[in-house]
Design an enzyme around this catalytic site. Structure first.
Site: not given
Ligand code: DGL
Length: 272
Positions: A14-15, A77, A156, A188, A190
């Protein structure tokens, strides 16, 4: 050391840290598999970058993971899945599973009114990858995608249960509601961490599709079809490699996902 094919790790990338939602889904479904996760924390976010850049990063990481003997690559991702999966399938000889195709298939299966919404990063929305994947499966669906760039920073920051985040979600959902969707893809990595908040804002009549969980199912099928399942019957290891030191989000994510990390190290990828 057992060097049989199946004992090689599943390589996941993932990023950054968000792809751990996919790791958590893999752990639940395939607890005995070893997982090697690379989070490109040095270069996150991908969601605002161009396809050529995301493709280059994805290639570099896939080289790293296959050099570490990965038996299968999971592009955990959405942005990298949207832009790099066809290229990785061409360039690497291990199976490649992304998050977009499984999420698209689950959405198409879930919708009743044929109107599907997608929340994702700008780059994923711009790529049209979800629309293309859904229309390839069924040409009578209408897909409305909306870029939600504020959600990743809010997650985050740990503002997962927060009135401000609820308001942002409500605002992002407005055009999707207007399009009368009955199914919403959390496009996404997240976003599964926000599933409860999104479900509250969306209401009972909109079904949520978690691309992480559907990706894990696709990984299981791919391992079975390629005879790559681990023969082990003990819990697999989770090794995490980051390209830059982790911030607080690693601890938050691992905790809220109930993930135990067996080994964590920093590694700088060589640029190509
Ligand atoms: N991992 C990215 C995705 O799933 C989100 C974070 C980023 O923009 O890099 O699209």
């Amino acid at each position: 050391v057992n060097t049989s094919l199946g004992n090689r790790p599943i390589g996941v990338f993932d990023s950054g840290i968000g792809g751990l939602t996919v790791v958590a889904a893999l752990r639940r479904l395939l607890p005995t598999e070893n997982i090697l996760y690379l989070g490109d924390t040095a270069r996150v976010p991908y969601g605002s970058k161009s396809p050529a850049t995301v493709q280059r990063y994805s290639r570099e990481i896939s080289r790293f993971l296959t050099a570490a003997n990965a038996k299968l690559l999971v592009v955990a991702c959405n942005t990298a899945s949207a832009m790099a999966v066809p290229l990785l399938r061409k360039e690497f000889d291990v199976p490649v599973v992304g998050v977009v195709e499984p999420g698209a298939a689950a959405a198409v299966a879930a919708t009743r009114n044929h109107r599907i919404g997608v929340m994702a990063t700008r780059a994923t929305v711009r790529s049209g990858a979800y629309e293309n994947a859904m229309l390839a499966l069924r040409n009578d669906v209408t897909v409305t995608s909306h870029a939600c760039p504020l959600l990743v920073p809010l997650i985050e920051e740990g503002w997962v249960e927060d009135v401000i985040t609820d308001q942002v979600i409500t605002r992002y959902l407005a055009p999707l509601r207007q399009a009368n969707i009955d199914t919403l893809v959390l496009g996404c990595t997240h976003y599964p961490l926000l599933a409860a908040a999104v479900a509250r804002a969306a209401g009972d009549h909109i079904a949520l599709v978690d691309s992480a969980r559907n990706c894990a199912e696709a990984v299981k099928t791919t391992l079975q079809n390629n005879h790559l399942m681990t023969p082990a019957d003990t819990d697999g290891r989770l090794e995490v490699v980051l390209t830059d030191p982790a911030d607080a989000f690693l601890v938050t994510a691992a905790k809220s996902l109930n993930l135990e990390i067996d080994n964590l190290r920093i590694e700088h990828l060589t640029e190509t």
